[in-house]
Design an enzyme around this catalytic site. Sequence first.
Site, PDB file in Angstrom:
ATOM      1  N   ASP A  40       0.815  -1.231   0.000  1.00 58.56           N
ATOM      2  CA  ASP A  40       0.000   0.000   0.000  1.00 58.56           C
ATOM      3  C   ASP A  40       0.842   1.272   0.000  1.00 58.56           C
ATOM      4  O   ASP A  40       0.552   2.211  -0.735  1.00 58.56           O
ATOM      5  CB  ASP A  40      -1.059   0.007   1.133  1.00 58.56           C
ATOM      6  CG  ASP A  40      -0.503  -0.083   2.540  1.00 58.56           C
ATOM      7  OD1 ASP A  40       0.704  -0.349   2.709  1.00 58.56           O
ATOM      8  OD2 ASP A  40      -1.297   0.115   3.490  1.00 58.56           O
ATOM      9  N   SER A  71     -13.519   3.656  27.103  1.00 52.53           N
ATOM     10  CA  SER A  71     -13.503   2.399  26.356  1.00 52.53           C
ATOM     11  C   SER A  71     -13.868   1.242  27.271  1.00 52.53           C
ATOM     12  O   SER A  71     -13.330   1.122  28.370  1.00 52.53           O
ATOM     13  CB  SER A  71     -12.105   2.167  25.780  1.00 52.53           C
ATOM     14  OG  SER A  71     -11.934   0.813  25.438  1.00 52.53           O
ATOM     15  N   GLY A 124      -3.611  -6.146  18.607  1.00 55.01           N
ATOM     16  CA  GLY A 124      -2.233  -6.644  18.523  1.00 55.01           C
ATOM     17  C   GLY A 124      -2.117  -7.910  17.695  1.00 55.01           C
ATOM     18  O   GLY A 124      -1.117  -8.610  17.760  1.00 55.01           O
ATOM     19  N   ALA A 125      -3.149  -8.206  16.894  1.00 56.14           N
ATOM     20  CA  ALA A 125      -3.167  -9.462  16.138  1.00 56.14           C
ATOM     21  C   ALA A 125      -2.992  -9.242  14.643  1.00 56.14           C
ATOM     22  O   ALA A 125      -3.152 -10.157  13.849  1.00 56.14           O
ATOM     23  CB  ALA A 125      -4.472 -10.205  16.412  1.00 56.14           C
ATOM     24  N   LEU A 127      -4.920  -7.430  12.815  1.00 51.64           N
ATOM     25  CA  LEU A 127      -6.254  -7.456  12.206  1.00 51.64           C
ATOM     26  C   LEU A 127      -6.902  -6.061  12.199  1.00 51.64           C
ATOM     27  O   LEU A 127      -8.104  -5.925  12.025  1.00 51.64           O
ATOM     28  CB  LEU A 127      -7.138  -8.473  12.933  1.00 51.64           C
ATOM     29  CG  LEU A 127      -6.594  -9.917  12.889  1.00 51.64           C
ATOM     30  CD1 LEU A 127      -7.412 -10.850  13.787  1.00 51.64           C
ATOM     31  CD2 LEU A 127      -6.556 -10.449  11.459  1.00 51.64           C
ATOM     32  N   SER A 129      -7.315  -3.532  14.526  1.00 54.53           N
ATOM     33  CA  SER A 129      -8.215  -3.001  15.545  1.00 54.53           C
ATOM     34  C   SER A 129      -8.085  -1.478  15.616  1.00 54.53           C
ATOM     35  O   SER A 129      -9.057  -0.778  15.901  1.00 54.53           O
ATOM     36  CB  SER A 129      -7.919  -3.617  16.913  1.00 54.53           C
ATOM     37  OG  SER A 129      -6.591  -3.352  17.291  1.00 54.53           O
ATOM     38  N   ASP A 174      -5.572  -0.489   5.842  1.00 54.93           N
ATOM     39  CA  ASP A 174      -6.488  -0.854   6.920  1.00 54.93           C
ATOM     40  C   ASP A 174      -7.715   0.048   6.957  1.00 54.93           C
ATOM     41  O   ASP A 174      -8.849  -0.414   7.099  1.00 54.93           O
ATOM     42  CB  ASP A 174      -5.762  -0.784   8.274  1.00 54.93           C
ATOM     43  CG  ASP A 174      -4.448  -1.536   8.264  1.00 54.93           C
ATOM     44  OD1 ASP A 174      -4.260  -2.397   7.380  1.00 54.93           O
ATOM     45  OD2 ASP A 174      -3.607  -1.260   9.138  1.00 54.93           O
ATOM     46  N   TYR A 226       8.704  -1.931  10.678  1.00 53.30           N
ATOM     47  CA  TYR A 226       7.794  -1.420   9.651  1.00 53.30           C
ATOM     48  C   TYR A 226       8.356  -0.133   9.038  1.00 53.30           C
ATOM     49  O   TYR A 226       8.396   0.029   7.821  1.00 53.30           O
ATOM     50  CB  TYR A 226       6.421  -1.174  10.264  1.00 53.30           C
ATOM     51  CG  TYR A 226       5.360  -0.792   9.254  1.00 53.30           C
ATOM     52  CD1 TYR A 226       4.559  -1.766   8.666  1.00 53.30           C
ATOM     53  CD2 TYR A 226       5.151   0.529   8.898  1.00 53.30           C
ATOM     54  CE1 TYR A 226       3.576  -1.416   7.740  1.00 53.30           C
ATOM     55  CE2 TYR A 226       4.180   0.885   7.981  1.00 53.30           C
ATOM     56  CZ  TYR A 226       3.395  -0.093   7.408  1.00 53.30           C
ATOM     57  OH  TYR A 226       2.434   0.251   6.490  1.00 53.30           O
TER      58      TYR A 226
END
Length: 388
Positions: A40, A71, A124-125, A127, A129, A174, A226
């Site tokens: 990306d 939260s 932290g996976a 995915l 979040s 994302d 990263y």
Amino acid sequence: MSDAEAARIAAEAFAERFGQQPDGVWAAPGRVNVIGEHTDYNGGFVLPVALPHTTRAAVARRDDGLLVLASVQHPGEDAEVAVGDLEPGRPGGWAGYAAGVVHGLAGSVPGGLSILVDGDVPSGAGLSSSAALSCSVALAVRDLLGLDLDADALIDVARRAENDFVGAPTGVLDQSASVLCRAGSALFLDTRDGTREQVPLDLAAAGLALLVIDTGTTHDHAEGGYRERRRQCEEAAKALGVDLLREIDDVAALAPPLAGAPDGDVLLRRARHVVTEDARVLQVVAALREDADPRAIGPVLTAGHASLRDDFEVSVPLIDVCVDAALDAGAHGARMVGGGFGGSVVALVDADAVDAVTAAVTDRFAGESQPAPRTFVVVPSAGARRLA
Ligand code: GLA
């Protein structure tokens, strides 16, 4: 959980925290990328699907100029700050993703906001979040304040919240997935110009399942690996005389200019991953468009993993163990997802082999003295939306 139930639960939590009903509840999903990793920020192609898991934002306007953030998943970590005092890094932690969105729109948030978030996207996976959080808040603020922002502007606000406010140097994968994905489809996105296509993805009809395996290893791409990969891609592009690695579609064109560059071997491998990964996205999209047997995309996913492991060097041993165990147990293809350095694996498996693959991976993890991974089957789900 149905949207209605998720909205009711978030509204109840909001009422408990703020003593009033919210003005509305919005949701945005996490994502799993079918293929197209680390492309990306190189202007390349991606093919994510939205998870059924979402972050919900229950929001009400205030008139005291404050932004108050709470939260369900982070009790005791509320944040309260005047909208005018928001600045990058303040507040930090989970609240930074929501605050960054409000900061980006601060000129349009006159009286302040109360925001309660609740969610079930594993954190932290790998995915997304964080994108689920920033996109749910961006959509909420837009709708509630009647701002004239289209989907691309929303994606941009959410991405800037992560890049500029939180300081996580993400690309646009994302946030785009969270805003643009639709139920039943994968999102084929050209990140260079934003062109997109919904590619129908009905794996169940083909007797298949997309199994996500959260290895439980943490990933932290806010710094370190990263950031370094991004820099290396920029260096490689410069040495190749292009703005973005996306502009190169022939791996044979990489070696001559890069061989002479400092760190030439590393840059060559980084660039080779990006160029071959873009080609893999196109290959998978072509197979899905042609309505070919989706099993055919399995080996392409596995090749993507080998490239991330060997050329881009963003995998870790437990992720490789997980991929190998899934393949040994009969998965048609498997690869790490997201930025890397931990997180989740996605495997394409026969629907009736989900339990066997899960058991085989769990066994292999036990052999490595690792706790059992969390697994779930992904049904391509809806993007960001208002729930109530
Ligand atoms: C993370 C980033 C994305 C993308 C992926 C790798 O998820 O947030 O922008 O770069 O890594 O594909």
